[in-house]
Motif scaffolding. Sequence first.
Motif, PDB file in Angstrom:
ATOM      1  N   VAL A   5      40.456  52.496  41.054  1.00 27.97           N
ATOM      2  CA  VAL A   5      41.390  51.955  42.033  1.00 27.97           C
ATOM      3  C   VAL A   5      40.704  51.905  43.395  1.00 27.97           C
ATOM      4  CG1 VAL A   5      43.652  52.230  43.116  1.00 27.97           C
ATOM      5  CG2 VAL A   5      43.305  53.020  40.775  1.00 27.97           C
ATOM      6  N   SER A   6      40.720  50.742  44.030  1.00 31.91           N
ATOM      7  CA  SER A   6      40.104  50.682  45.356  1.00 31.91           C
ATOM      8  C   SER A   6      41.186  50.857  46.409  1.00 31.91           C
ATOM      9  CB  SER A   6      39.351  49.375  45.551  1.00 31.91           C
ATOM     10  OG  SER A   6      40.236  48.341  45.834  1.00 31.91           O
ATOM     11  N   VAL A   7      40.879  51.677  47.403  1.00 30.01           N
ATOM     12  CA  VAL A   7      41.868  51.987  48.435  1.00 30.01           C
ATOM     13  C   VAL A   7      41.236  51.798  49.811  1.00 30.01           C
ATOM     14  CG1 VAL A   7      43.189  53.559  46.992  1.00 30.01           C
ATOM     15  CG2 VAL A   7      41.316  54.473  48.329  1.00 30.01           C
ATOM     16  N   LYS A   8      41.955  51.110  50.679  1.00 30.52           N
ATOM     17  CA  LYS A   8      41.422  50.822  52.009  1.00 30.52           C
ATOM     18  C   LYS A   8      42.279  51.467  53.082  1.00 30.52           C
ATOM     19  CE  LYS A   8      39.836  47.110  55.004  1.00 30.52           C
ATOM     20  NZ  LYS A   8      39.981  45.730  55.452  1.00 30.52           N
ATOM     21  N   MET A  35      46.950  54.392  54.051  1.00 29.65           N
ATOM     22  CA  MET A  35      46.402  53.621  52.931  1.00 29.65           C
ATOM     23  C   MET A  35      47.107  52.262  52.892  1.00 29.65           C
ATOM     24  SD  MET A  35      46.509  54.384  48.816  1.00 29.65           S
ATOM     25  CE  MET A  35      45.648  55.936  48.873  1.00 29.65           C
ATOM     26  N   ASN A  36      46.350  51.204  52.691  1.00 32.19           N
ATOM     27  CA  ASN A  36      46.941  49.885  52.549  1.00 32.19           C
ATOM     28  C   ASN A  36      48.100  49.946  51.540  1.00 32.19           C
ATOM     29  OD1 ASN A  36      47.085  47.015  52.812  1.00 32.19           O
ATOM     30  ND2 ASN A  36      45.960  46.813  50.878  1.00 32.19           N
ATOM     31  N   PRO A  37      49.299  49.474  51.921  1.00 30.85           N
ATOM     32  CA  PRO A  37      50.464  49.614  51.032  1.00 30.85           C
ATOM     33  C   PRO A  37      50.241  49.062  49.621  1.00 30.85           C
ATOM     34  CG  PRO A  37      51.149  48.756  53.173  1.00 30.85           C
ATOM     35  CD  PRO A  37      49.656  48.840  53.209  1.00 30.85           C
ATOM     36  N   PHE A  38      49.507  47.985  49.497  1.00 35.82           N
ATOM     37  CA  PHE A  38      49.261  47.428  48.161  1.00 35.82           C
ATOM     38  C   PHE A  38      48.356  48.348  47.335  1.00 35.82           C
ATOM     39  CE2 PHE A  38      50.517  43.669  50.562  1.00 35.82           C
ATOM     40  CZ  PHE A  38      51.471  43.141  49.708  1.00 35.82           C
ATOM     41  N   ASP A  39      47.537  49.124  48.019  1.00 43.27           N
ATOM     42  CA  ASP A  39      46.665  50.076  47.308  1.00 43.27           C
ATOM     43  C   ASP A  39      47.462  51.293  46.842  1.00 43.27           C
ATOM     44  OD1 ASP A  39      44.795  48.237  48.016  1.00 43.27           O
ATOM     45  OD2 ASP A  39      43.824  49.467  49.537  1.00 43.27           O
ATOM     46  N   GLU A  40      48.503  51.641  47.604  1.00 47.55           N
ATOM     47  CA  GLU A  40      49.412  52.704  47.140  1.00 47.55           C
ATOM     48  C   GLU A  40      50.050  52.265  45.829  1.00 47.55           C
ATOM     49  OE1 GLU A  40      52.376  53.497  50.050  1.00 47.55           O
ATOM     50  OE2 GLU A  40      51.042  54.690  51.319  1.00 47.55           O
ATOM     51  N   THR A  62      36.560  53.937  48.005  1.00 46.98           N
ATOM     52  CA  THR A  62      36.722  53.230  49.259  1.00 46.98           C
ATOM     53  C   THR A  62      35.347  52.898  49.807  1.00 46.98           C
ATOM     54  OG1 THR A  62      38.027  53.121  51.289  1.00 46.98           O
ATOM     55  CG2 THR A  62      36.708  55.102  50.991  1.00 46.98           C
ATOM     56  N   ILE A  63      35.291  51.863  50.617  1.00 46.50           N
ATOM     57  CA  ILE A  63      34.053  51.502  51.292  1.00 46.50           C
ATOM     58  C   ILE A  63      34.378  51.504  52.780  1.00 46.50           C
ATOM     59  CG2 ILE A  63      32.182  49.808  51.508  1.00 46.50           C
ATOM     60  CD1 ILE A  63      34.499  49.167  48.719  1.00 46.50           C
ATOM     61  N   GLY A  64      33.756  52.406  53.512  1.00 42.94           N
ATOM     62  CA  GLY A  64      34.051  52.473  54.932  1.00 42.94           C
ATOM     63  C   GLY A  64      33.504  53.748  55.541  1.00 42.94           C
ATOM     64  N   LEU A 115      43.306  46.732  42.396  1.00 41.15           N
ATOM     65  CA  LEU A 115      43.167  46.571  43.846  1.00 41.15           C
ATOM     66  C   LEU A 115      44.489  46.058  44.394  1.00 41.15           C
ATOM     67  CD1 LEU A 115      40.471  45.169  42.366  1.00 41.15           C
ATOM     68  CD2 LEU A 115      39.720  45.001  44.717  1.00 41.15           C
ATOM     69  N   GLY A 116      44.651  46.136  45.714  1.00 42.42           N
ATOM     70  CA  GLY A 116      45.798  45.495  46.341  1.00 42.42           C
ATOM     71  C   GLY A 116      45.573  43.995  46.390  1.00 42.42           C
ATOM     72  N   LYS A 117      46.665  43.221  46.472  1.00 41.58           N
ATOM     73  CA  LYS A 117      46.466  41.766  46.546  1.00 41.58           C
ATOM     74  C   LYS A 117      45.936  41.368  47.911  1.00 41.58           C
ATOM     75  CE  LYS A 117      50.826  39.640  48.112  1.00 41.58           C
ATOM     76  NZ  LYS A 117      51.769  38.545  47.904  1.00 41.58           N
ATOM     77  N   GLN A 118      46.216  42.168  48.931  1.00 43.19           N
ATOM     78  CA  GLN A 118      45.613  41.897  50.234  1.00 43.19           C
ATOM     79  C   GLN A 118      45.636  43.160  51.066  1.00 43.19           C
ATOM     80  OE1 GLN A 118      48.860  39.104  51.110  1.00 43.19           O
ATOM     81  NE2 GLN A 118      48.651  39.565  53.271  1.00 43.19           N
ATOM     82  N   ALA A 119      44.668  43.260  51.970  1.00 48.80           N
ATOM     83  CA  ALA A 119      44.677  44.345  52.938  1.00 48.80           C
ATOM     84  C   ALA A 119      45.448  43.819  54.137  1.00 48.80           C
ATOM     85  CB  ALA A 119      43.253  44.713  53.320  1.00 48.80           C
ATOM     86  N   ILE A 120      46.421  44.602  54.613  1.00 40.91           N
ATOM     87  CA  ILE A 120      47.341  44.059  55.620  1.00 40.91           C
ATOM     88  C   ILE A 120      46.763  44.065  57.030  1.00 40.91           C
ATOM     89  CG2 ILE A 120      49.416  44.573  54.272  1.00 40.91           C
ATOM     90  CD1 ILE A 120      49.821  46.948  56.332  1.00 40.91           C
ATOM     91  N   ASN A 124      43.083  39.080  54.206  1.00 39.42           N
ATOM     92  CA  ASN A 124      42.170  38.158  53.526  1.00 39.42           C
ATOM     93  C   ASN A 124      42.606  37.820  52.104  1.00 39.42           C
ATOM     94  OD1 ASN A 124      40.029  37.351  55.267  1.00 39.42           O
ATOM     95  ND2 ASN A 124      39.288  39.460  55.278  1.00 39.42           N
ATOM     96  N   GLY A 125      42.946  38.851  51.339  1.00 44.78           N
ATOM     97  CA  GLY A 125      43.353  38.597  49.961  1.00 44.78           C
ATOM     98  C   GLY A 125      42.247  38.022  49.099  1.00 44.78           C
ATOM     99  N   GLN A 126      41.075  38.597  49.160  1.00 49.12           N
ATOM    100  CA  GLN A 126      39.929  38.013  48.446  1.00 49.12           C
ATOM    101  C   GLN A 126      39.203  38.978  47.501  1.00 49.12           C
ATOM    102  OE1 GLN A 126      37.287  36.811  51.595  1.00 49.12           O
ATOM    103  NE2 GLN A 126      38.781  35.458  52.545  1.00 49.12           N
ATOM    104  N   THR A 127      39.207  40.256  47.838  1.00 48.52           N
ATOM    105  CA  THR A 127      38.260  41.182  47.211  1.00 48.52           C
ATOM    106  C   THR A 127      38.378  41.240  45.684  1.00 48.52           C
ATOM    107  OG1 THR A 127      38.339  42.458  49.249  1.00 48.52           O
ATOM    108  CG2 THR A 127      37.325  43.527  47.349  1.00 48.52           C
ATOM    109  N   GLY A 128      39.609  41.318  45.163  1.00 51.64           N
ATOM    110  CA  GLY A 128      39.790  41.427  43.714  1.00 51.64           C
ATOM    111  C   GLY A 128      39.218  40.231  42.966  1.00 51.64           C
TER     112      GLY A 128
END
Lengths: 249, 312
Positions: A5-8, A35-40, A62-64, A115-120, A124-128
């Motif tokens: 699971v990726s979390v941002k 945590m990005n809500p979609f990642d929760e 996570t990457i950061g 992954l989340g569908k987008q980081a809020i 972007n909504g691209q990573t997945g």
Amino acid sequence: MKALVSVKRVVDFNVRIQVKPDGSGVVTDGVKHAMNPFDEIAMEEAVRLKEKGKITEIIAVTIGGAKCEETLRTALAFGADRAVHVKEEGEVQPLTAARALAAVVKKESPLLVLLGKQAIDDDNGQTGQMLAALLDCAQATFASKVEVDGNKAKVTREIDAGLETLEIDLPAVVTTDLRLNEPRYLKLPDIMKAKKKPIEPVSLADLGVEVAPAVKHLKTTNPPVRGKGVVVKTVDELVAALKQKGLIS
Amino acid sequence: MSKILIVAQHSGGKLNAGTAKALACAQKIGGDIEIAVFATDGSSVAAEAAKLGGVKTVVQVDNPANDHGLAAVLAPQIAELAKSRGASHVLAAGSTFGKDLLPRVAALLGVPQVSDIMLVHAPNKFDRPTYAGNAVVTVETSASPVVATVRQASFQAAAAGGSAAIEKVSTSAKLPTHTRFVSIEAQKSERPDLQSAGRVVSGGRAFGSSDNFKLLYALADKLGAGVGASRAAVDSGYVPNDMQVGQTGKIIAPELYVAIGISGAIQHLAGIKDARTIVAINKDAEAPIFEVADIGLVGDLFQILPELTQKL
Ligand SMILES: Cc1cc2nc3c(=O)[nH]c(=O)nc-3n(C[C@H](O)[C@H](O)[C@H](O)COP(=O)(O)OP(=O)(O)OC[C@H]3O[C@@H](n4cnc5c(N)ncnc54)[C@H](O)[C@@H]3O)c2cc1C
Ligand SMILES: Nc1ncnc2c1ncn2[C@@H]1O[C@H](COP(=O)(O)O)[C@@H](O)[C@H]1O
């Protein structure tokens, strides 16, 4: 069977963000992050799959920068068994995040990557989707239902026209939409337990990943403000105001 | 000069309205514009696309695997086409179709992707929204091709009036079989489509039940309006998911938007910033929706709505 699971870490969804006067970005110092809500939602789904016995181990990634460790601790409190912290203090855009995740996936061979569908923050909504391309595997984005059955899954997706169901071969990438589940509240004992769970630090270089070509951010501005409105007292006044604006005849 | 490849979105043999909006964005970029149609038999869609103004060629890629427009199946074909046509840009509407597809294309091409172009400064310089539309970022990319989705609420559909050549093309990309379409549950509605309607009325948690939403449908029918909803109304099961307006739902730009029993969370406002006139009806005078409303009325929707519907 593992799930990754990726979390941002992002600015909390409740914060009213402020654009810096010099246009260099938005104010993030001293602002509440979470945590990005979609990642929760992705974490919650992984935990439920584990509870159902569909998977046996959850790895959060996570990457950061250093501060992202708190996001991994949250993931561990949700129920991740261990975490991988890809340390990168610079800006991480989706293609770089996808490359890093692909490298971790190749090491861990999970059945499912969530992954989340987008980081809020950047919306972007691209990573997945990028990750699925790099892994040459199936993707099911905007998921509102995931049913894992052996090495296949049925995923219902929220699309503009309604709900679409796909069958995908695993391993695959799934990105979460709002209605997939309602993430649990974290309990103190789980938060305490999370402190003892292992986090493995790695660098992009360790993973053999190069930072991808990036989109340059030239300046950040406020959106146009709307003019001050009027408050009417009755339905008749509302109808009259609409007529006056030529919105109804 | 730019050479822009637009991926058409279609269903039931008809072009989706978003394609003409992506075309409007392409026209702002300037250059030769091609529209690619992927279908089992794309003839009718290609013919429709050829009539849009300012299109040089329509590229028709027929293949039974293209049925249902699966991202994993289309992406390798688009990546191949982008190369063979020498595309400087690959665009699609920022619909769920485009958002699912283009990042996958970009990764295959090894380039970053730009999401939600709202304004074109130069062929490689755009404005896009971040933080639920609360910060607009001017971005520049030196990648080639430029792969980008187009924010539909920011562009008026390009006009018809063209007669582009239609070219049938086949690709050699190896197509995956790991993704299979099972079913679609689409809401059928006689009402105007949310994303192209001139008028939209939306309901929130305050409605309390799907039955009470009938009050809203009655108003919509009187106004000839499309119907939207807040996330809370969708989550509560009052209405289906395709009605959600906001940061993570549909972004709309009607002439008239009426928000009823919706508090006006930033995520909801993200979807309505481009509405020409916003009307808010809410019993709480302090609700944030009033900060953006052009016309506000404080009161109980269960009294106001029937009266309003009757007086229109
Ligand atoms: C990651 C994320 C993404 C999100 N994306 C979206 C999105 O795309 N779209 C979206 O809408 N939300 C989204 N949300 C949710 C958003 O934050 C709000 O929770 C949601 O918009 C609230 O919906 P609401 O206004 O209907 O409900 P509430 O906030 O509960 O508001 C109900 C309102 O109705 C009023 N009211 C109650 N009774 C009456 C009555 N009888 N007459 C008149 N008024 C009455 C109340 O005063 C109140 O203002 C998102 C949240 C997150 C975390
Ligand atoms: N730096 C990151 N670290 C961890 N996960 C990320 C990162 N960037 C993106 N993601 C994941 O990708 C999803 C979509 O992000 P984005 O494409 O940036 O909108 C997020 O919900 C995360 O799950």
